[in-house]
Each structure stands twice: as C-alpha cells, then as structure tokens.
Design a protein around this motif. Structure first.
Motif, short mmCIF file in Angstrom:
data_model
loop_
_atom_site.label_atom_id
_atom_site.label_comp_id
_atom_site.label_asym_id
_atom_site.label_seq_id
_atom_site.Cartn_x
_atom_site.Cartn_y
_atom_site.Cartn_z
N ALA A 1 0.82 -1.21 0.00
CA ALA A 1 0.00 0.00 0.00
C ALA A 1 0.86 1.26 0.00
CB ALA A 1 -0.94 0.00 1.20
N VAL A 2 2.01 1.19 0.63
CA VAL A 2 2.93 2.33 0.66
C VAL A 2 3.46 2.60 -0.73
CG1 VAL A 2 5.13 3.17 1.59
CG2 VAL A 2 3.52 1.95 3.07
N VAL A 3 3.81 1.55 -1.46
CA VAL A 3 4.29 1.72 -2.84
C VAL A 3 3.17 2.27 -3.72
CG1 VAL A 3 5.10 0.50 -4.90
CG2 VAL A 3 6.09 -0.02 -2.67
N GLU A 4 1.97 1.72 -3.59
CA GLU A 4 0.86 2.18 -4.42
C GLU A 4 0.54 3.65 -4.18
OE1 GLU A 4 -0.15 0.61 -6.86
OE2 GLU A 4 -0.70 -1.47 -6.48
N ALA A 5 0.72 4.10 -2.96
CA ALA A 5 0.43 5.50 -2.64
C ALA A 5 1.50 6.45 -3.15
CB ALA A 5 0.29 5.66 -1.12
N ARG A 6 2.73 5.94 -3.35
CA ARG A 6 3.85 6.80 -3.78
C ARG A 6 4.66 6.07 -4.85
NH1 ARG A 6 7.35 9.11 0.91
NH2 ARG A 6 7.55 10.81 -0.61
N ARG A 7 4.00 5.80 -5.96
CA ARG A 7 4.60 4.96 -7.00
C ARG A 7 5.86 5.57 -7.59
NH1 ARG A 7 1.91 0.98 -9.40
NH2 ARG A 7 2.62 1.58 -11.47
N LEU A 8 5.80 6.83 -7.94
CA LEU A 8 6.98 7.47 -8.54
C LEU A 8 8.13 7.55 -7.56
CD1 LEU A 8 8.35 8.91 -10.87
CD2 LEU A 8 7.22 11.03 -10.16
N HIS A 9 7.83 7.89 -6.33
CA HIS A 9 8.87 7.97 -5.31
C HIS A 9 9.62 6.65 -5.16
CE1 HIS A 9 10.76 8.88 -1.41
NE2 HIS A 9 10.38 7.66 -1.06
N HIS A 10 8.89 5.57 -5.06
CA HIS A 10 9.53 4.28 -4.81
C HIS A 10 10.21 3.72 -6.05
CE1 HIS A 10 6.91 4.47 -1.18
NE2 HIS A 10 7.98 3.93 -0.64
N ALA A 11 9.67 4.01 -7.22
CA ALA A 11 10.37 3.59 -8.44
C ALA A 11 11.70 4.33 -8.55
CB ALA A 11 9.50 3.87 -9.67
N ARG A 12 11.71 5.61 -8.23
CA ARG A 12 12.97 6.37 -8.24
C ARG A 12 13.95 5.84 -7.20
NH1 ARG A 12 10.30 12.40 -8.94
NH2 ARG A 12 10.83 12.68 -11.15
N GLU A 13 13.44 5.50 -6.04
CA GLU A 13 14.32 4.98 -5.00
C GLU A 13 14.99 3.68 -5.45
OE1 GLU A 13 14.09 3.22 -0.41
OE2 GLU A 13 12.41 4.40 -1.21
N ALA A 14 14.21 2.78 -6.05
CA ALA A 14 14.79 1.51 -6.52
C ALA A 14 15.76 1.73 -7.66
CB ALA A 14 13.66 0.58 -6.95
N ALA A 15 15.45 2.63 -8.59
CA ALA A 15 16.36 2.90 -9.71
C ALA A 15 17.70 3.41 -9.21
CB ALA A 15 15.73 3.91 -10.66
N HIS A 16 17.66 4.26 -8.21
CA HIS A 16 18.90 4.79 -7.64
C HIS A 16 19.65 3.71 -6.86
CE1 HIS A 16 21.66 7.63 -5.79
NE2 HIS A 16 21.35 7.11 -4.61
N ARG A 17 18.93 2.94 -6.07
CA ARG A 17 19.59 1.94 -5.21
C ARG A 17 20.31 0.88 -6.03
NH1 ARG A 17 16.47 -1.20 -0.38
NH2 ARG A 17 16.15 0.99 0.20
N TRP A 18 19.67 0.39 -7.10
CA TRP A 18 20.26 -0.71 -7.86
C TRP A 18 20.95 -0.25 -9.16
CZ3 TRP A 18 15.88 -1.96 -4.89
CH2 TRP A 18 16.10 -2.96 -3.95
N ASN A 19 20.97 1.06 -9.39
CA ASN A 19 21.56 1.57 -10.62
C ASN A 19 20.98 0.86 -11.84
OD1 ASN A 19 23.34 3.26 -12.11
ND2 ASN A 19 24.79 1.58 -12.34
N ALA A 20 19.66 0.77 -11.84
CA ALA A 20 18.94 0.05 -12.89
C ALA A 20 17.70 0.85 -13.27
CB ALA A 20 18.54 -1.34 -12.42
N THR A 21 17.27 0.70 -14.50
CA THR A 21 15.98 1.26 -14.89
C THR A 21 14.88 0.39 -14.33
OG1 THR A 21 16.90 2.25 -16.89
CG2 THR A 21 14.53 1.83 -16.86
N VAL A 22 13.88 1.02 -13.75
CA VAL A 22 12.78 0.29 -13.10
C VAL A 22 11.50 0.53 -13.88
CG1 VAL A 22 11.37 0.09 -11.02
CG2 VAL A 22 13.85 0.38 -10.83
N LEU A 23 10.89 -0.56 -14.34
CA LEU A 23 9.58 -0.52 -14.96
C LEU A 23 8.58 -1.01 -13.92
CD1 LEU A 23 8.64 -1.82 -18.51
CD2 LEU A 23 7.19 -2.27 -16.54
#
Length: 478
Positions: A365-387
């Motif tokens: 539910a936290v991810v669903e509420a802040r989708r862009l925020h968490h996608a950006r966090e994962a992209a930065h953490r793993w140095n990967a593009t996140v779909l």
C-alpha cells in the motif's frame, strides 16, 4: 512526445512568458481553451446549468472567468466561493457582470441550489500550488459535486492531488475531465492522482518555448515507431538481436512459453532458452525456432538476457550467471529475489507494486500510494531502470528520467501478460535499445496489444495478447 514538467519549471516559464504579454492575457488564453472544452462537453452552453467551485488565487480566477463566459453564452451559472477573502477580484467582477450568481461555501441552502442538477461543475479550488489535500469544507463540496451534479471538470488538475508526485495525500476532487494548461503535470500521468483526473484535455497557452527539456515524458505512436528497431535488407539474426531467456520451471512452464513468445513476436532474430529439460521440450514444441540448453553457461552466444519469469525456487546460481555476464539484462518476477547490490551494466527491472514493496522492505500500500517515489528509490539503489507495472506503468532511469505509459488497460490484468512483456522488452535490449527505451517502448506496445486482444475476445488471456504483438508492431511501423 508529450512533456511533463514540475511546478517550479512551469512557474519560471509562466513568468518569462508573462513578461512578453499584456496584463491578463495569459489567463485569458487559458480561459478560452477551458470554455471551448466545456462548451463541447455541454453540447453548447445555452440553457445549461453550471456550478463553479472557486478557491483563492489564479485557479479560482480561471474558473470564475470561465463561468462568466459561459453565462454570457446563455448558461445559468452559480459560483461557490471557498475563500471570499482571497477570491480573484477581476474574475469575480467579470462573473457578476455576466449575471452569475455568487454564494458562500458555508451557505448550505445556496450550495444545494448551486449543485443540485448542475450539468457541469468546474473545480477551481486549488491550482498547481496546492499541497496536502483538501480542507474539510472543500472536501465536502468535492464529494457533493461528485454525487449530486453531472460532469466534474478540473481546472488544470484535480484539486487536492500533489502536482509533482502523483500522490493523493488527502481528500481530493475526482474529475471526469481535466483541462490542463501549457504542459503536462506529473499528477495527470502518475497514479494514484492520475486516476482522479479522468480524460485529460490540453490547452496550448504559448508556454512551450520557455520550458526546459522535460525529464518526464509520455510517448506517442510516432515516438515508439522511431524507437523500434528497423531491420534493413542486410540484417541478420545477430543484428536483429539474440535473446537469452532464463524463465519457467516444472511448476510454471507457461512462463517460459510466453516469455520466449514475447521475444520472438517482438522481433528478436533468435531466442536461446535455458531451463529444465521438460520445459525446454515444451518451448521447442511451441516455438521450434528456439535453441534450448540446460543452463546459462551452455546456452551459447546471446546479446541480452531476460531472466526471472516463473523461475520458482532454487535458481539463484543460474540467475547470478546471467546477471554476471556483463550483457544487458531484464530481471522479472522470481529473478528479483537475487539482485546484486548494484548493477554495473545496463539493467531493466520489471516489478509490480507487490514485488517492489518486497525489494524495498515496505508494504504494498505504501508503494501504491507513492509509486513514482519508490520507483525512483529503486532505480537509484540498484543503478537500474525500473519498470513499475500498473494502470499507469512507470519507467524510471537511474539518472532520474521518467516515462509514463499511456496505453495501460485492464485487458492486461491476466496471468502471464507480464511474461510476454518481459520477452518483448528483452528483444529490444538485444537489438540495442537502452533500458529506458526498451522498457517504455515495450510497455507501450504491450498495452496496445492488450487493447486489440480485448476487442477480439473481450477478456483476453496472455496468449491472446501475445498473438496481437505482430499486428501492433506492423501498424506502428507504417
């Protein structure tokens, strides 16, 4: 390609444009577009009943000016003022001069008269400067407008959503249509806010020359056509791309069939499959052009890997072999369990919200509420593009670039459609697309295939979506 800009960028562009225009001209450009859109929705304003929910500032001013123009064209218009102490003075004067009726938001009888039976409600409560949701009075008005009136039309964006994040931090307007000005806003393309926007109609007010290059965009057909690989007469299977697919298991053999099919239907020159003998036999039976081997190490030459769909348990060593190959890699589903600390080469991760929540150690539910925020966090953490899959799929690169996919459809809400997407995106990686282009192009094509499949079968399966890929790709290339 449709651009999406931040509030800061929009404000700076507006200031630059305002310096070149007569006083009030920019607002009148916006109002003209808003009124034209409302008139079309009403089938002509004459005799229509319109309610304006006007907050303070320019957003309320836009709504009041629009109400004045509609009143002059024969509509019966009420304006409900939420902030009489901060109302846009010129807009209010124009509204009254046009014969509009004004009521205070605290006047219960007046509000009932304004909303009851209204054909159209203009939401001018908050503009792009609004944050934190609606206060109780505005929230009550928004709810009543939804329940008691006809069309709800948001002015620039639905009041109460966060314009720069797509989040909905509190009560907000749920619109049928949003008429937005100048450029796209994140809230109009990223859920959960995008779900409140309804159909979005854009009005050009001359802002484009003053805006910076957008870091967030929405692809259109012409963009996708330009991004798709275009094999020439001298092409061979390697120039078209050879995809290695590590997917499927004895429990989930269909995932391998769909991922391999997505790669082949997506244009790969060759697919090399690595997996259990029984699954490999099924893959060769369905896709006889596939070359199968028992492991990543024995697969042969590939140019990118698609890893993870339906792998099940105990496949960590195989995943690591593909991820350590130095080749571009797509990691989906079960493969996400075995990510390295950071990727050194091109990588595309394709989680849904639940999988991303597990990766980040938060609730879904936290991810669903802040989708862009968490996608950006994962992209930065793993140095990967996140779909990040969803109704509005997001593709976020490590450098901060964002693409929101506009072709999402409920037709893709079926088991295995993600496996098709993984194979399709893997074929684009193998053909030389970078992860951002591969992910956003694949998501766009996948959505169109889902829509076509729904037209044919109503409730399509993943196989139905897969079979529509060639037709979608053919039409985009025309």
């Amino acid at each position: 390609m449709r651009a999406v800009h931040t509030v800061e960028e929009i404000r700076a562009a507006e200031d630059a444009l305002l310096a070149t225009l007569p006083a009030g001209e920019l607002m009148q450009r916006a109002v003209a577009g808003l009124v034209a859109a409302c008139a079309r929705m009403l089938g002509g304003p004459y005799g229509a009943r319109v309610a304006v929910l006007a907050g303070g500032g320019n957003n309320g001013g836009d709504a009041l000016w629009a109400g004045a123009r509609l009143a002059r064209r024969g509509a019966q218009v009420h304006a409900v003022l939420l902030r009489p102490d901060r109302v846009h003075a010129e807009g209010l004067e124009a509204f009254r001069s046009a014969g509009g009726r004004v009521v205070d938001a605290t006047d219960g009888d007046g509000v009932r008269a304004a909303l009851a039976g209204a054909d159209l409600v203009l939401d001018g409560i908050l503009g792009i400067g609004g944050r934190g949701g609606l206060d109780p009075l505005a929230a009550d008005l928004a709810s009543r407008a939804r329940e008691e009136a006809g069309l709800v039309v948001a002015v620039d964006l639905p009041s109460g959503v966060d314009p720069d994040t797509g989040e909905t931090p509190g009560a907000h307007v749920v619109a049928d249509v949003t008429v937005t000005f100048g450029t796209g806003k994140t809230a109009l393309v990223v859920d959960p806010a995008a779900a409140a926007a309804g159909a979005v109609h854009a009005v050009d007010i001359g802002l484009t020359p003053y805006l910076p290059e957008a870091r967030a965009t929405v692809l259109e057909d012409v963009d996708v056509a330009a991004l798709l690989p275009d094999p020439g007469r001298a092409s061979d299977k390697y120039s078209r791309g050879v995809v290695g697919v590590l997917a499927g298991s004895d429990r989930y053999p269909g995932a391998a069939l769909l991922a391999v099919g997505g790669a082949l239907r997506g244009g790969a020159g060759m697919v090399r499959y690595a997996g259990p003998d029984a699954v490999a036999t099924a893959v060769r039976a369905r896709w006889p052009e596939t070359i199968a081997g028992p492991s990543v190490a024995e697969t042969g030459r590939v140019q990118a890997w698609t890893v993870g769909s339906g792998l099940g348990e105990g496949r960590g060593e195989e995943v690591a072999a593909a991820l350590d190959s130095g080749l571009p890699v797509l990691v989906d589903a079960d493969g996400l369990r075995w990510l390295p600390d950071r990727f050194a080469g091109p990588a595309l991760l394709t989680p849904h919200a639940g999988e991303l929540a597990r990766l980040l150690g938060v609730d879904r539910a936290v991810v669903e509420a802040r989708r862009l925020h968490h996608a950006r966090e994962a992209a930065h953490r793993w140095n990967a593009t996140v779909l990040l899959k969803g109704a509005t799929t997001l593709v976020v690169a490590p450098d901060g670039r964002v693409r929101a996919n506009p072709t999402g459809t409920a037709a893709l809400a079926a088991a295995g459609t993600g496996d098709v997407l993984a194979g399709l995106a893997g074929s684009l990686l193998a053909a030389g697309s970078d992860p951002l282009d591969a992910g956003s192009t694949a998501a766009y094509v996948h959505g169109l295939a889902g829509r076509r499949a729904a037209e044919v079968s109503g409730y399509p399966s993943a196989g139905d979506v897969l079979e529509q890929l060639p037709a979608v790709l053919r039409d985009l290339r025309r």
